[in-house]
Design a protein around this motif. Structure first.
Motif, PDB file in Angstrom:
ATOM      1  N   GLN A 154       0.829  -1.200   0.000  1.00  0.00           N
ATOM      2  CA  GLN A 154       0.000   0.000   0.000  1.00  0.00           C
ATOM      3  C   GLN A 154       0.870   1.261   0.000  1.00  0.00           C
ATOM      4  O   GLN A 154       0.592   2.224  -0.715  1.00  0.00           O
ATOM      5  CB  GLN A 154      -0.935   0.009   1.216  1.00  0.00           C
ATOM      6  N   PHE A 155       1.930   1.244   0.813  1.00  0.00           N
ATOM      7  CA  PHE A 155       2.839   2.383   0.875  1.00  0.00           C
ATOM      8  C   PHE A 155       3.517   2.604  -0.477  1.00  0.00           C
ATOM      9  O   PHE A 155       3.620   3.740  -0.951  1.00  0.00           O
ATOM     10  CB  PHE A 155       3.901   2.155   1.957  1.00  0.00           C
ATOM     11  N   ALA A 156       3.971   1.530  -1.095  1.00  0.00           N
ATOM     12  CA  ALA A 156       4.663   1.650  -2.384  1.00  0.00           C
ATOM     13  C   ALA A 156       3.727   2.189  -3.461  1.00  0.00           C
ATOM     14  O   ALA A 156       4.108   3.065  -4.255  1.00  0.00           O
ATOM     15  CB  ALA A 156       5.224   0.287  -2.787  1.00  0.00           C
ATOM     16  N   THR A 157       2.494   1.671  -3.483  1.00  0.00           N
ATOM     17  CA  THR A 157       1.525   2.130  -4.486  1.00  0.00           C
ATOM     18  C   THR A 157       1.203   3.610  -4.297  1.00  0.00           C
ATOM     19  O   THR A 157       1.183   4.387  -5.270  1.00  0.00           O
ATOM     20  CB  THR A 157       0.233   1.303  -4.398  1.00  0.00           C
ATOM     21  N   ALA A 158       0.930   4.011  -3.041  1.00  0.00           N
ATOM     22  CA  ALA A 158       0.610   5.419  -2.765  1.00  0.00           C
ATOM     23  C   ALA A 158       1.772   6.331  -3.122  1.00  0.00           C
ATOM     24  O   ALA A 158       1.577   7.422  -3.667  1.00  0.00           O
ATOM     25  CB  ALA A 158       0.234   5.584  -1.295  1.00  0.00           C
ATOM     26  N   LEU A 159       2.990   5.883  -2.838  1.00  0.00           N
ATOM     27  CA  LEU A 159       4.169   6.692  -3.152  1.00  0.00           C
ATOM     28  C   LEU A 159       4.359   6.834  -4.656  1.00  0.00           C
ATOM     29  O   LEU A 159       4.675   7.920  -5.154  1.00  0.00           O
ATOM     30  CB  LEU A 159       5.411   6.064  -2.517  1.00  0.00           C
ATOM     31  N   LEU A 160       4.156   5.747  -5.399  1.00  0.00           N
ATOM     32  CA  LEU A 160       4.295   5.793  -6.858  1.00  0.00           C
ATOM     33  C   LEU A 160       3.260   6.736  -7.472  1.00  0.00           C
ATOM     34  O   LEU A 160       3.577   7.512  -8.386  1.00  0.00           O
ATOM     35  CB  LEU A 160       4.148   4.389  -7.445  1.00  0.00           C
ATOM     36  N   VAL A 161       2.018   6.669  -6.982  1.00  0.00           N
ATOM     37  CA  VAL A 161       0.975   7.571  -7.496  1.00  0.00           C
ATOM     38  C   VAL A 161       1.325   9.022  -7.194  1.00  0.00           C
ATOM     39  O   VAL A 161       1.176   9.907  -8.045  1.00  0.00           O
ATOM     40  CB  VAL A 161      -0.396   7.209  -6.883  1.00  0.00           C
ATOM     41  N   THR A 162       1.819   9.285  -5.988  1.00  0.00           N
ATOM     42  CA  THR A 162       2.200  10.651  -5.612  1.00  0.00           C
ATOM     43  C   THR A 162       3.313  11.183  -6.504  1.00  0.00           C
ATOM     44  O   THR A 162       3.261  12.325  -6.976  1.00  0.00           O
ATOM     45  CB  THR A 162       2.653  10.687  -4.136  1.00  0.00           C
ATOM     46  N   ILE A 163       4.320  10.338  -6.744  1.00  0.00           N
ATOM     47  CA  ILE A 163       5.426  10.756  -7.612  1.00  0.00           C
ATOM     48  C   ILE A 163       4.943  10.977  -9.042  1.00  0.00           C
ATOM     49  O   ILE A 163       5.329  11.946  -9.711  1.00  0.00           O
ATOM     50  CB  ILE A 163       6.556   9.707  -7.574  1.00  0.00           C
ATOM     51  N   ALA A 164       4.071  10.090  -9.532  1.00  0.00           N
ATOM     52  CA  ALA A 164       3.561  10.225 -10.907  1.00  0.00           C
ATOM     53  C   ALA A 164       2.773  11.516 -11.081  1.00  0.00           C
ATOM     54  O   ALA A 164       2.881  12.202 -12.111  1.00  0.00           O
ATOM     55  CB  ALA A 164       2.692   9.015 -11.257  1.00  0.00           C
ATOM     56  N   LEU A 165       1.986  11.891 -10.067  1.00  0.00           N
ATOM     57  CA  LEU A 165       1.174  13.098 -10.173  1.00  0.00           C
ATOM     58  C   LEU A 165       2.000  14.374 -10.076  1.00  0.00           C
ATOM     59  O   LEU A 165       1.482  15.465 -10.316  1.00  0.00           O
ATOM     60  CB  LEU A 165       0.085  13.098  -9.099  1.00  0.00           C
ATOM     61  N   MET A 166       3.284  14.254  -9.736  1.00  0.00           N
ATOM     62  CA  MET A 166       4.171  15.417  -9.772  1.00  0.00           C
ATOM     63  C   MET A 166       4.349  15.941 -11.194  1.00  0.00           C
ATOM     64  O   MET A 166       4.813  17.064 -11.402  1.00  0.00           O
ATOM     65  CB  MET A 166       5.533  15.045  -9.183  1.00  0.00           C
ATOM     66  N   LEU A 167       3.967  15.134 -12.184  1.00  0.00           N
ATOM     67  CA  LEU A 167       4.040  15.584 -13.576  1.00  0.00           C
ATOM     68  C   LEU A 167       3.136  16.784 -13.815  1.00  0.00           C
ATOM     69  O   LEU A 167       3.438  17.637 -14.666  1.00  0.00           O
ATOM     70  CB  LEU A 167       3.647  14.440 -14.516  1.00  0.00           C
ATOM     71  N   VAL A 168       2.027  16.860 -13.081  1.00  0.00           N
ATOM     72  CA  VAL A 168       1.088  17.974 -13.291  1.00  0.00           C
ATOM     73  C   VAL A 168       1.731  19.318 -12.951  1.00  0.00           C
ATOM     74  O   VAL A 168       1.759  20.231 -13.794  1.00  0.00           O
ATOM     75  CB  VAL A 168      -0.212  17.745 -12.493  1.00  0.00           C
ATOM     76  N   PRO A 169       2.270  19.525 -11.722  1.00  0.00           N
ATOM     77  CA  PRO A 169       2.938  20.803 -11.456  1.00  0.00           C
ATOM     78  C   PRO A 169       4.161  21.043 -12.339  1.00  0.00           C
ATOM     79  O   PRO A 169       4.476  22.198 -12.661  1.00  0.00           O
ATOM     80  CB  PRO A 169       3.313  20.713  -9.971  1.00  0.00           C
ATOM     81  N   LEU A 170       4.842  19.971 -12.748  1.00  0.00           N
ATOM     82  CA  LEU A 170       5.973  20.146 -13.661  1.00  0.00           C
ATOM     83  C   LEU A 170       5.514  20.705 -15.003  1.00  0.00           C
ATOM     84  O   LEU A 170       6.145  21.604 -15.572  1.00  0.00           O
ATOM     85  CB  LEU A 170       6.696  18.809 -13.860  1.00  0.00           C
ATOM     86  N   LEU A 171       4.389  20.178 -15.526  1.00  0.00           N
ATOM     87  CA  LEU A 171       3.850  20.681 -16.789  1.00  0.00           C
ATOM     88  C   LEU A 171       3.365  22.122 -16.654  1.00  0.00           C
ATOM     89  O   LEU A 171       3.532  22.934 -17.566  1.00  0.00           O
ATOM     90  CB  LEU A 171       2.706  19.773 -17.260  1.00  0.00           C
ATOM     91  N   ILE A 172       2.748  22.440 -15.508  1.00  0.00           N
ATOM     92  CA  ILE A 172       2.305  23.814 -15.271  1.00  0.00           C
ATOM     93  C   ILE A 172       3.503  24.763 -15.285  1.00  0.00           C
ATOM     94  O   ILE A 172       3.475  25.824 -15.927  1.00  0.00           O
ATOM     95  CB  ILE A 172       1.545  23.915 -13.929  1.00  0.00           C
ATOM     96  N   SER A 173       4.568  24.394 -14.593  1.00  0.00           N
ATOM     97  CA  SER A 173       5.760  25.242 -14.523  1.00  0.00           C
ATOM     98  C   SER A 173       6.435  25.370 -15.882  1.00  0.00           C
ATOM     99  O   SER A 173       6.897  26.452 -16.261  1.00  0.00           O
ATOM    100  CB  SER A 173       6.742  24.668 -13.502  1.00  0.00           C
TER     101      SER A 173
END
Length: 327
Positions: A154-173
């Motif tokens: 569960q921890f690994a899955t949640a961490l992977l999703v969190t890291i993947a969603l960092m693409l959104v602020p990266l694209l905004i920037s």
């Protein structure tokens, strides 16, 4: 003679500004020019600006290789009369020539969103928002899991999703940099993960409501309204952080974009009049402690699905008849 020369981008953003004075102002790649342009298509002594007898400005080509061009890259004469605010191309540089008495627009008042985005642009707020989303993912996986909970997974899955969603602020920037707007990377992180957490919370509330009262018309309508508001808010924030559009245009574009997406989903979900042959359950199975309303009995459930089974039987008979006719 005193002039201001702005080096601008194709979308009119000022990249640098130079205030120059003298009887003759020279522009070129050589270091003894009044304005030095380091670009290989600019000649060492490309042009000079002088004041005409009438008091106007003259831009004179100094036998440069590429000459003087307008902002659309159309070649101009070797001597060009300039008005304050005119734009010409020197090499690959767009320059705007302005006189000191050139009128300027009134200053814009800072809006509340500027203050908010400036205060949110802190690394610790960005870290906290990402951590909050990570925790919300763990809570969601705990309540929705129907198998044995393995916390490491569960921890690994949640961490992977969190890291993947960092693409959104990266694209905004990245978009903000492309459109020459101030990049507020930490604000983009805070906004993105705040919206993700809000989406998780509203989804959780919706699942509890569905678990208790089912897929009724009022529940569906409320869910659609909340989903529309969240999507418009998300796109509004993305456009605000990434572009130079005014607030009115951002609101219009965001609303039209969400309406277009919703329309596409609506038409793709059409069943072409086919009979639904099996029950549809939209609620997640939650712990019985979250059941507020009276649970439906087995008899009531069977009675409520009689119509569905009748429709399925008629559909099966129709298909059998069609198959027999084709033989």
């Amino acid at each position: 003679m005193e002039v201001i020369i702005e080096l601008i981008s194709r979308n009119n953003k000022v990249q640098s500004l130079h205030k120059l004075s003298g009887d003759t102002i020279t522009i070129g790649r050589a270091y003894d020019n009044d304005l030095v342009l380091q670009e290989e298509h600019t000649s060492p002594y490309h042009v000079e600006i002088i004041q005409s007898e009438s008091g106007g400005l003259l831009l004179i080509d100094q036998d440069s290789i590429n000459g003087i061009r307008d902002r659309k890259n159309k070649k101009l004469d070797s001597q060009v009369s300039l008005n304050s605010g005119d734009v010409v191309t020197i090499g690959k540089h767009l320059i705007r020539v302005i006189l000191p008495n050139h009128p300027v627009e009134n200053a814009k008042r800072l809006n509340i969103f500027e203050d908010i985005t400036r205060h949110l642009n802190q690394w610790y707020l960005a870290l906290f928002s990402a951590f909050l989303f990570f925790i919300s993912m763990l809570i969601k996986s705990y309540f929705t899991s129907v198998t044995e909970i393995i916390w490491s997974k569960q921890f690994a899955t949640a961490l992977l999703v969190t890291i993947a969603l960092m693409l959104v602020p990266l694209l905004i920037s990245l978009s903000a940099r492309v459109f020459k707007k101030e990049v507020k990377f930490f604000t983009a992180i805070v906004f993105s993960f705040a919206m993700f957490v809000a989406w998780q919370c509203t989804t959780a509330v919706g699942q509890v409501i569905l678990f208790n009262w089912g897929n009724t018309g009022l529940v569906v309508l409320g869910a659609d309204v909340i989903e529309f508001v969240l999507m418009v808010t998300f796109f509004w924030g993305c456009f605000y952080l990434a572009s130079n559009m005014n607030l009115k245009r951002i609101s219009i574009v965001s609303s039209l974009l969400v309406i277009s997406i919703a329309s596409l989903f609506h038409f793709s979900a059409q069943d072409n009049g086919k009979v639904q042959l099996y029950p549809m359950h939209y609620a997640v199975v939650l712990p019985s402690g979250m059941l507020v309303s009276r649970p439906i009995s087995t008899a009531e459930y069977i009675e409520s699905t009689d119509e569905l089974f009748d429709s399925a039987l008629k559909e099966a008979e129709k298909r059998n008849k069609d198959a027999d006719e084709q033989q």
